[in-house]
Write an enzyme that holds these catalytic residues in place. Structure first.
Site, mmCIF file in Angstrom:
data_model
loop_
_atom_site.group_PDB
_atom_site.id
_atom_site.type_symbol
_atom_site.label_atom_id
_atom_site.label_comp_id
_atom_site.label_asym_id
_atom_site.label_seq_id
_atom_site.Cartn_x
_atom_site.Cartn_y
_atom_site.Cartn_z
ATOM 1 N N CYS A 160 0.858 -1.196 0.000
ATOM 2 C CA CYS A 160 0.000 0.000 0.000
ATOM 3 C C CYS A 160 0.890 1.241 0.000
ATOM 4 O O CYS A 160 0.769 2.124 0.838
ATOM 5 C CB CYS A 160 -0.937 -0.037 1.212
ATOM 6 S SG CYS A 160 -2.362 1.041 0.994
ATOM 7 N N GLY A 161 1.810 1.285 -0.974
ATOM 8 C CA GLY A 161 2.716 2.429 -1.106
ATOM 9 C C GLY A 161 2.160 3.416 -2.120
ATOM 10 O O GLY A 161 0.954 3.683 -2.151
ATOM 11 N N SER A 199 -1.779 2.590 -2.563
ATOM 12 C CA SER A 199 -2.718 3.486 -1.878
ATOM 13 C C SER A 199 -3.680 4.114 -2.890
ATOM 14 O O SER A 199 -4.854 4.322 -2.594
ATOM 15 C CB SER A 199 -1.963 4.564 -1.090
ATOM 16 O OG SER A 199 -1.128 5.285 -1.960
ATOM 17 N N LYS A 243 7.584 -4.908 -12.960
ATOM 18 C CA LYS A 243 8.357 -5.149 -14.183
ATOM 19 C C LYS A 243 9.596 -5.990 -13.921
ATOM 20 O O LYS A 243 9.960 -6.850 -14.724
ATOM 21 C CB LYS A 243 8.739 -3.835 -14.851
ATOM 22 C CG LYS A 243 9.733 -2.986 -14.066
ATOM 23 C CD LYS A 243 9.437 -1.532 -14.146
ATOM 24 C CE LYS A 243 8.520 -1.167 -13.015
ATOM 25 N NZ LYS A 243 8.342 0.265 -12.816
ATOM 26 N N GLU A 273 -0.486 -4.614 -17.091
ATOM 27 C CA GLU A 273 -0.403 -3.387 -17.917
ATOM 28 C C GLU A 273 0.428 -2.299 -17.248
ATOM 29 O O GLU A 273 1.128 -1.533 -17.911
ATOM 30 C CB GLU A 273 -1.823 -2.871 -18.194
ATOM 31 C CG GLU A 273 -1.886 -1.646 -19.069
ATOM 32 C CD GLU A 273 -1.285 -1.873 -20.446
ATOM 33 O OE1 GLU A 273 -0.180 -1.374 -20.683
ATOM 34 O OE2 GLU A 273 -1.909 -2.557 -21.285
ATOM 35 N N GLY A 294 3.575 2.669 -17.154
ATOM 36 C CA GLY A 294 2.480 3.087 -16.271
ATOM 37 C C GLY A 294 1.120 3.099 -16.924
ATOM 38 O O GLY A 294 0.613 2.069 -17.375
ATOM 39 N N GLY A 313 11.128 14.819 -6.704
ATOM 40 C CA GLY A 313 10.490 13.535 -6.390
ATOM 41 C C GLY A 313 10.407 12.585 -7.573
ATOM 42 O O GLY A 313 9.782 11.536 -7.474
ATOM 43 N N LYS A 336 11.481 -3.335 -18.887
ATOM 44 C CA LYS A 336 10.322 -3.023 -19.726
ATOM 45 C C LYS A 336 10.574 -3.485 -21.163
ATOM 46 O O LYS A 336 9.658 -3.988 -21.829
ATOM 47 C CB LYS A 336 10.036 -1.522 -19.673
ATOM 48 C CG LYS A 336 9.547 -1.072 -18.285
ATOM 49 C CD LYS A 336 9.633 0.429 -18.122
ATOM 50 C CE LYS A 336 9.115 0.884 -16.764
ATOM 51 N NZ LYS A 336 9.445 2.279 -16.458
ATOM 52 N N GLY A 350 4.011 7.311 -11.526
ATOM 53 C CA GLY A 350 3.192 8.069 -10.580
ATOM 54 C C GLY A 350 2.075 7.195 -10.048
ATOM 55 O O GLY A 350 1.598 6.288 -10.739
#
Ligand SMILES: NC(=O)c1ccc[n+]([C@@H]2O[C@H](COP(=O)([O-])OP(=O)(O)OC[C@H]3O[C@@H](n4cnc5c(N)ncnc54)[C@H](O)[C@@H]3O)[C@@H](O)[C@H]2O)c1
Ligand SMILES: N[C@@H](CCO)C(=O)O
Ligand code: NA
Length: 432
Positions: A13-14, A18, A106, A130, A135, A188, A206, A305
């Site tokens: 739940c990072g 989350s 991945k 997916e 992302g 970030g 990937k 993200g």
């Protein structure tokens, strides 16, 4: 609509997990309508149970991920822990206990995709991922389903947002690598340890996944040639500009011209400013797919993200839930073509080589002879005398298409010439 809910176990739940929990809660009605049954978050495995997690009832939180996947009543396990272990064992255990799996991992899929697909098939369950490549950008499903009737020959793309941000910064501001990395960290984009991104491991994973699906062939991380982008300098960008190019970290998966083998590689490369990938700015990703019937397709969007990645996870969750309700599974691994993956030496492309040479008669001829002896044809040569007046010059050679093996041999021989003081940089030129 079925009233009995489908039960989902969330592992991790990072950043991504989350957001998956949040969207599952806020979009619960729409998800139920699209699936044909409600989906219920039945458990959330975390490492730090004391943390307050908005939208996640404390009663669902557990530190025992193994017990959660072994419960027996879980329909879908969403794995967003990352890394090889315990994710691999948890996914395998989930299949053994009747669950389908959605993963964003991945690294694990590039290393053990074949075994995980085999486990899913053995138990008649789905493995969807997916989110693992670029992302939010739909790529796995278009390659696996929409293009299933076509023949893909090439996948060329920017699949790492952090490195694209750094290279874009270097290009637009003239910043050096470290300065641009520091900014990526402050904003970030880059993690505290940026190795996986800047050394190309993330993009190589990937590339392995994309090549496997595109060419119906097993391609593992170890099969992918990889060079990071830490050595790219402001001088390289200046050279690129003179050629009407910029520099991108590219993942390139290609079918050989004779169709008998494939290659997969990740490295920085010059691409012409006129190429659509040149205008992919900041942390965005974009992937070009070239196929026989469709021609050129480009997929573009946020490749990382929490929320964008959760979008891809949720899309898979809906697909997997629909399959469960109708008692089917989606397409599994397709590796029937079993093409050999050729080494980097067999790759054919163009090169931009920057040499420091003695500025005296005959040097250009000497250098040109070495290229000729190795069968590498020169396209252009540019010489600049140095300002320091030390009798040295900078020689930039751009070649026609040649094999990487021939180019390596050329560079090795150039280094042995007394008149060549150093090889300042070698960069491949792509996208022409
Ligand atoms: N963040 C992104 O932009 C992004 C994009 C695409 C794919 N991914 C992939 O998604 C996955 C998750 O990435 P993230 O960015 O959310 O990472 P993260 O580090 O933010 O989250 C992972 C979470 O898993 C938890 N965890 C670790 N071991 C655990 C265990 N044994 N049991 C339960 N929880 C455990 C950690 O405490 C952490 O909170 C990775 O595979 C990553 O490659 C992430
Ligand atoms: N670190 C990755 C996240 C998505 O894999 C990136 O920068 O693109
Ligand atoms: Na994707």
């Amino acid at each position: 609509m079925r009233t009995r809910p489908l039960k989902v176990a969330l592992l991790g739940c990072g950043v991504v997990g989350s957001e998956v929990a949040r969207i599952m809660t806020t979009h619960a009605d729409d998800l139920a309508a699209r699936i044909g049954a409600p989906v219920e978050l039945a458990g959330v495995a975390v490492r730090r149970p004391d943390r307050v997690r908005e939208g996640v009832p404390a009663g669902l939180v557990t530190t025992d991920a193994t017990a959660l996947v072994k419960r027996g009543d879980i329909d879908v396990v969403v794995e967003v822990i990352g890394g090889i272990e315990p994710a691999r064992t948890l996914i395998t255990t989930a299949f053994e206990h009747g669950a389908s799996v959605v993963s964003a991992n991945k690294a694990l899929l590039a290393q053990d995709g074949a075994a995980l697909h085999a486990a899913a098939e053995e138990h008649g369950r789905d493995l969807y991922y997916e989110a693992a490549v670029a992302g939010a950008i739909p790529l796995i499903r278009p390659l696996r389903e929409s293009l299933a009737g076509d023949k893909v020959n090439r996948v060329l793309g920017i699949v790492n947002g952090t490195t694209n941000f750094i290279l874009d910064k270097m290009d637009s501001t003239g910043a050096g690598y470290q300065e641009a990395l520091d900014e990526a960290t402050a904003l970030g984009y880059a993690e505290a340890d940026p190795t996986a991104d800047v050394e190309g491991f993330d993009a190589a994973a990937k590339a392995a996944i994309l090549a496997g699906i595109a060419f119906h062939t097993r391609v593992r991380l170890d099969d992918v040639y990889r060079e990071g982008m830490t050595e790219v300098t402001a001088a390289d960008f200046a050279s690129a500009k003179e050629m009407g190019c910029t520099i991108k970290l590219l993942a390139i998966c290609e079918r050989a011209r004779d169709g008998a083998s494939v290659t997969a590689r990740v490295h920085p490369a010059m691409i012409p400013l006129s190429h659509p990938l040149a205008s992919v700015r900041g942390a965005y990703n974009a992937v070009f797919v070239e196929s026989d019937a469709a021609g050129q397709l480009m997929f573009y969007g946020p490749g990382a993200g929490g929320s964008p990645t959760a979008s891809a996870v949720l899309g898979d969750l809906v697909a997997v839930c629909r399959n469960r309700l109708s008692g089917t599974t989606g397409p599994g691994e397709s590796a029937y073509a079993a093409l050999p993956v050729s080494p980097m030496g067999d790759v054919v492309t163009r090169y931009h080589i920057s040499l420091d040479v003695a500025d005296k008669p005959g040097v250009l001829a000497q250098v040109a002879t070495v290229f000729a002896e190795h069968g590498v044809s020169i396209d252009t040569v540019r010489q600049q005398g140095r300002q320091d007046g030390g009798g040295e010059a900078s020689l930039v050679v751009v070649t026609h298409r040649a094999s990487d093996a021939a180019l390596s041999g050329t560079v090795e021989a150039l280094r042995k010439l007394d008149t060549v003081r150093g090889v300042a940089s070698i960069m491949r030129v792509e996208g022409e």
